[in-house]
Design a protein around this motif. Structure first.
Motif, PDB file in Angstrom:
ATOM      1  N   GLN A 263     -74.938  19.274  67.455  1.00 36.33           N
ATOM      2  CA  GLN A 263     -74.040  20.233  68.099  1.00 36.33           C
ATOM      3  C   GLN A 263     -72.802  19.537  68.623  1.00 36.33           C
ATOM      4  O   GLN A 263     -71.671  19.973  68.383  1.00 36.33           O
ATOM      5  CB  GLN A 263     -74.763  20.935  69.261  1.00 36.33           C
ATOM      6  CG  GLN A 263     -75.636  22.101  68.858  1.00 36.33           C
ATOM      7  CD  GLN A 263     -74.809  23.317  68.491  1.00 36.33           C
ATOM      8  OE1 GLN A 263     -74.534  23.546  67.318  1.00 36.33           O
ATOM      9  NE2 GLN A 263     -74.432  24.109  69.448  1.00 36.33           N
ATOM     10  N   ASP A 264     -73.009  18.457  69.344  1.00 35.28           N
ATOM     11  CA  ASP A 264     -71.877  17.735  69.924  1.00 35.28           C
ATOM     12  C   ASP A 264     -70.966  17.174  68.834  1.00 35.28           C
ATOM     13  O   ASP A 264     -69.734  17.264  68.928  1.00 35.28           O
ATOM     14  CB  ASP A 264     -72.388  16.589  70.815  1.00 35.28           C
ATOM     15  CG  ASP A 264     -73.114  17.099  72.058  1.00 35.28           C
ATOM     16  OD1 ASP A 264     -72.929  18.286  72.399  1.00 35.28           O
ATOM     17  OD2 ASP A 264     -73.883  16.319  72.651  1.00 35.28           O
ATOM     18  N   PHE A 265     -71.573  16.588  67.781  1.00 38.43           N
ATOM     19  CA  PHE A 265     -70.778  15.958  66.730  1.00 38.43           C
ATOM     20  C   PHE A 265     -69.922  16.982  65.998  1.00 38.43           C
ATOM     21  O   PHE A 265     -68.699  16.811  65.855  1.00 38.43           O
ATOM     22  CB  PHE A 265     -71.703  15.236  65.743  1.00 38.43           C
ATOM     23  CG  PHE A 265     -70.978  14.509  64.653  1.00 38.43           C
ATOM     24  CD1 PHE A 265     -70.547  13.203  64.837  1.00 38.43           C
ATOM     25  CD2 PHE A 265     -70.706  15.127  63.440  1.00 38.43           C
ATOM     26  CE1 PHE A 265     -69.860  12.526  63.837  1.00 38.43           C
ATOM     27  CE2 PHE A 265     -70.028  14.459  62.430  1.00 38.43           C
ATOM     28  CZ  PHE A 265     -69.607  13.157  62.636  1.00 38.43           C
ATOM     29  N   TYR A 266     -70.544  18.065  65.519  1.00 33.03           N
ATOM     30  CA  TYR A 266     -69.806  19.036  64.710  1.00 33.03           C
ATOM     31  C   TYR A 266     -68.882  19.899  65.566  1.00 33.03           C
ATOM     32  O   TYR A 266     -67.808  20.297  65.104  1.00 33.03           O
ATOM     33  CB  TYR A 266     -70.779  19.898  63.908  1.00 33.03           C
ATOM     34  CG  TYR A 266     -71.488  19.118  62.827  1.00 33.03           C
ATOM     35  CD1 TYR A 266     -70.780  18.521  61.797  1.00 33.03           C
ATOM     36  CD2 TYR A 266     -72.870  18.939  62.851  1.00 33.03           C
ATOM     37  CE1 TYR A 266     -71.419  17.781  60.805  1.00 33.03           C
ATOM     38  CE2 TYR A 266     -73.518  18.216  61.868  1.00 33.03           C
ATOM     39  CZ  TYR A 266     -72.794  17.634  60.855  1.00 33.03           C
ATOM     40  OH  TYR A 266     -73.429  16.901  59.883  1.00 33.03           O
ATOM     41  N   ASP A 267     -69.265  20.177  66.802  1.00 39.19           N
ATOM     42  CA  ASP A 267     -68.353  20.910  67.684  1.00 39.19           C
ATOM     43  C   ASP A 267     -67.085  20.104  67.949  1.00 39.19           C
ATOM     44  O   ASP A 267     -65.976  20.656  67.956  1.00 39.19           O
ATOM     45  CB  ASP A 267     -69.042  21.235  69.015  1.00 39.19           C
ATOM     46  CG  ASP A 267     -70.042  22.381  68.888  1.00 39.19           C
ATOM     47  OD1 ASP A 267     -70.033  23.059  67.842  1.00 39.19           O
ATOM     48  OD2 ASP A 267     -70.827  22.583  69.826  1.00 39.19           O
ATOM     49  N   ALA A 268     -67.249  18.808  68.174  1.00 42.30           N
ATOM     50  CA  ALA A 268     -66.079  17.956  68.403  1.00 42.30           C
ATOM     51  C   ALA A 268     -65.216  17.891  67.153  1.00 42.30           C
ATOM     52  O   ALA A 268     -63.976  17.880  67.233  1.00 42.30           O
ATOM     53  CB  ALA A 268     -66.535  16.556  68.821  1.00 42.30           C
ATOM     54  N   ALA A 269     -65.854  17.864  65.965  1.00 47.19           N
ATOM     55  CA  ALA A 269     -65.087  17.815  64.719  1.00 47.19           C
ATOM     56  C   ALA A 269     -64.301  19.104  64.506  1.00 47.19           C
ATOM     57  O   ALA A 269     -63.146  19.070  64.063  1.00 47.19           O
ATOM     58  CB  ALA A 269     -66.032  17.568  63.538  1.00 47.19           C
TER      59      ALA A 269
ATOM     60  N   ASP B 179     -70.313  23.044  57.512  1.00 49.33           N
ATOM     61  CA  ASP B 179     -69.638  24.256  57.041  1.00 49.33           C
ATOM     62  C   ASP B 179     -68.547  24.709  58.000  1.00 49.33           C
ATOM     63  O   ASP B 179     -67.431  25.027  57.587  1.00 49.33           O
ATOM     64  CB  ASP B 179     -70.661  25.379  56.824  1.00 49.33           C
ATOM     65  CG  ASP B 179     -71.525  25.131  55.600  1.00 49.33           C
ATOM     66  OD1 ASP B 179     -71.157  24.270  54.782  1.00 49.33           O
ATOM     67  OD2 ASP B 179     -72.568  25.789  55.473  1.00 49.33           O
ATOM     68  N   ARG B 180     -68.858  24.752  59.279  1.00 50.09           N
ATOM     69  CA  ARG B 180     -67.840  25.226  60.220  1.00 50.09           C
ATOM     70  C   ARG B 180     -66.689  24.229  60.352  1.00 50.09           C
ATOM     71  O   ARG B 180     -65.567  24.606  60.687  1.00 50.09           O
ATOM     72  CB  ARG B 180     -68.464  25.555  61.574  1.00 50.09           C
ATOM     73  CG  ARG B 180     -69.100  24.416  62.330  1.00 50.09           C
ATOM     74  CD  ARG B 180     -69.711  24.988  63.624  1.00 50.09           C
ATOM     75  NE  ARG B 180     -70.189  23.991  64.550  1.00 50.09           N
ATOM     76  CZ  ARG B 180     -71.412  23.493  64.546  1.00 50.09           C
ATOM     77  NH1 ARG B 180     -72.274  23.886  63.628  1.00 50.09           N
ATOM     78  NH2 ARG B 180     -71.783  22.601  65.458  1.00 50.09           N
ATOM     79  N   VAL B 181     -66.971  22.935  60.090  1.00 52.10           N
ATOM     80  CA  VAL B 181     -65.897  21.939  60.065  1.00 52.10           C
ATOM     81  C   VAL B 181     -64.974  22.204  58.881  1.00 52.10           C
ATOM     82  O   VAL B 181     -63.742  22.166  58.999  1.00 52.10           O
ATOM     83  CB  VAL B 181     -66.481  20.518  59.998  1.00 52.10           C
ATOM     84  CG1 VAL B 181     -65.354  19.485  59.967  1.00 52.10           C
ATOM     85  CG2 VAL B 181     -67.407  20.255  61.174  1.00 52.10           C
TER      86      VAL B 181
ATOM     87  N   LEU C 176     -63.396  16.634  52.099  1.00 54.78           N
ATOM     88  CA  LEU C 176     -62.857  17.976  51.874  1.00 54.78           C
ATOM     89  C   LEU C 176     -61.506  17.815  51.192  1.00 54.78           C
ATOM     90  O   LEU C 176     -60.724  16.948  51.582  1.00 54.78           O
ATOM     91  CB  LEU C 176     -62.684  18.722  53.200  1.00 54.78           C
ATOM     92  CG  LEU C 176     -63.943  18.900  54.052  1.00 54.78           C
ATOM     93  CD1 LEU C 176     -63.564  19.186  55.495  1.00 54.78           C
ATOM     94  CD2 LEU C 176     -64.800  20.021  53.497  1.00 54.78           C
ATOM     95  N   THR C 177     -61.241  18.644  50.199  1.00 59.08           N
ATOM     96  CA  THR C 177     -59.988  18.512  49.455  1.00 59.08           C
ATOM     97  C   THR C 177     -59.226  19.826  49.476  1.00 59.08           C
ATOM     98  O   THR C 177     -59.793  20.896  49.237  1.00 59.08           O
ATOM     99  CB  THR C 177     -60.260  18.109  47.993  1.00 59.08           C
ATOM    100  OG1 THR C 177     -60.924  16.839  47.985  1.00 59.08           O
ATOM    101  CG2 THR C 177     -58.962  17.998  47.218  1.00 59.08           C
TER     102      THR C 177
END
Length: 510
Positions: free
Chosen positions: A235-241, A273-275, A471-472
């Motif tokens: 949660q913390d990692f992807y939320d920050a991203a 996905d949300r990133v 991601l491209t």
């Protein structure tokens, strides 16, 4: 002259309407509360059933503790988890933690199942409620009098019919049987914090969850504690991203340009996905290319990954091909049913009104390193892609983009000068854009995206990507021809690296 209906007629119609509504409500409610549906949830075949408990209850089986949490309102749901294909209990808990970090697609799956059950029950209730009203109207006054007179003359028969109905109800009910108490009914519930003890911190989002208290083995406690730790870190990692993606320095498209996000090799990492959507929104992308290997085995238990992909990119134009790890019919059919355009060897309209050709990977892979070719060989598939592209060019419509899982599948088309750009993935390492000179001097490019899921192997499970996640962004000009490519990479330490925008020097008038 307007004639008002008489009071008896109004009363009669009011009674009929009341009978209809009451019967429909009773029958529909009974059917709804006794209905169920099997849907894929968290990598399991799960049976979803509505209740009046105000809780969502996950019945996990005889080994793991059951889970529940409060729901707003009176309605609840019971989800009985069935079989899955996880290799171990540790892998299963790691998967639970990753899914929980992006749980909304799974919530939507259960919600949709409940809505479908409610609608089906309501329609059946309405149909059942209409039967006595229709019978009443069909008989008419004379018919109703005849029936009533017949019943008055044959009193023993109605009494016998009533007795038989009562006997049937009692036989089904069997009130004389004394049932033993079920384990599920006698279980007690405790909070996650109480279950784990004060020594293990519980994330704020999980404090409302309760576990059944009949499975308190130390091993189970350690697994749940590990899953909560993975959940909190992811949660913390992807939320920050996601938050950082909003400030990325990306090239802004011109008014006549179209930007499409290319994702590939997600391998079930729903956390990314949300990133990916945040990067797409920051770049002004209006479409997404799915480059394949969204799953690890292509089996139905991985529907959670496809649900996440679908929900994340709703509202955008969506095209996809299947990869070697998606082999079989499940992934392609599932995404197509969700509204994604499945590319399967035909030239279609692509981004910006250009032309797009896609082809599925002919190989099949599982969680190991093998790659079996099914049907046609890889070389035969490459020739077929080139044939379709060149036939389109000869017909006066050059193919602007070829989307495949492995860019090598489009190289023959580039060598024959029949496409502007080939996009792929598969290798988990980004490369390109690489120029190709066609037979008649036509210029084309090949480009390979890395792994959007940050997967080191066939499955990406953990609190963060195992390797750099790619991601491209592909930009198209006003005529639908590819104009440039920009690679965005989320590093394993949570920082982004944005590559310079690569302009594609395609000649005009080809």
């Amino acid at each position: 002259m307007l004639v008002r209906p008489s009071r008896p007629r109004v009363v009669r119609w009011a009674v009929l309407l009341t009978v209809w509504l009451v019967t429909a409500l009773v029958v529909g409610s009974v059917l709804f509360l006794n209905s169920s549906r099997t849907v894929p949830v968290a990598g399991h075949d799960a049976v979803v059933s509505p209740t009046l408990s105000s809780h969502a209850v996950f019945e996990t089986g005889p080994v793991l503790p059951d889970v529940r949490f409060d729901l707003p309102g009176r309605l609840g749901v019971t989800i009985v988890l069935g079989k899955t294909e996880a290799e171990s209990t540790e892998e299963l808990f790691a998967r639970y933690a990753l899914i929980a970090s992006n749980v909304e697609p799974q919530v939507a799956t259960v919600r949709d199942a409940m809505v479908e059950l409610a609608l089906a029950s309501a329609l059946r209730g309405i149909a059942a409620g209409s039967l006595p009203v229709i019978l009443y109207l069909l008989l008419g006054p004379a018919g109703r009098r005849d029936v009533w007179e017949e019943l008055r003359r044959l009193r023993p028969r109605p009494l016998l019919a009533v007795a038989l109905v009562v006997a049937a109800v009692v036989a089904l009910w069997q009130p004389w049987r004394s049932e033993e108490p079920e384990v599920a009914r006698s279980r007690s519930w405790m909070s996650v914090q109480e279950f784990l003890g004060e020594g293990i911190p519980v994330p704020e989002q999980a404090k409302g969850i309760e576990l059944s208290a009949d499975s308190t083995a130390a091993g189970t406690q350690r697994l749940i504690g590990s899953a909560l730790d993975t959940y909190a870190k992811s949660q913390d990692f992807y939320d920050a991203a996601v938050e950082s993606a909003a400030d990325l320095d990306l090239r802004e498209p011109r008014d006549d340009e179209t930007v499409v996000l290319l994702v590939s090799d997600r391998h079930d990492n729903v956390g990314m996905d949300r990133v990916a959507r945040a990067v797409a929104d920051r770049a002004g992308a209006t479409g997404v290319f799915g480059g394949g290997d969204d799953t690890s085995t292509g089996k139905a238990w991985e529907a959670f990954s496809l649900d996440s992909l679908d929900k994340t990119f709703r509202g955008m134009d969506r095209w996809f091909v299947t990869g070697n790890h998606d082999h079989g019919s499940f992934v392609g059919d599932y995404l197509a049913d969700k509204g994604w355009e499945k590319l399967d060897g035909e030239v279609v309209e692509g981004p910006g009104g250009g032309t797009l050709l896609g082809f599925p990977d002919p190989r099949s892979s599982g969680l190991g390193s093998w790659r079996d070719e099914k049907g046609i060989s890889f070389g035969e598939a490459a020739e077929k892609v080139a044939d379709v592209a060149c036939e389109s060019q000869e017909a006066g419509e050059r193919v602007n983009t070829i989307l495949v899982h492995d860019a090598n599948l489009g190289e023959v088309a580039l060598e024959r000068g029949c496409a502007d750009l080939v996009l792929g993935g598969h290798t988990h390492v980004p490369s390109g854009p690489t120029p190709f000179d066609g037979e008649a001097g036509q210029l084309g490019y090949s480009y390979t995206n890395g792994t959007t899921g940050g997967a080191a192997y066939a499955i990406a499970v953990g609190s963060k990507p195992r390797r750099d996640a790619s991601l491209t962004l592909v930009t198209y000009d006003g005529a639908g021809r590819p104009a440039g490519i920009q690679l965005v990479t989320l590093l394993t330490d949570g920082r982004f690296r944005v590559e310079p925008y690569d302009r594609l020097a395609l000649p005009q008038g080809v």
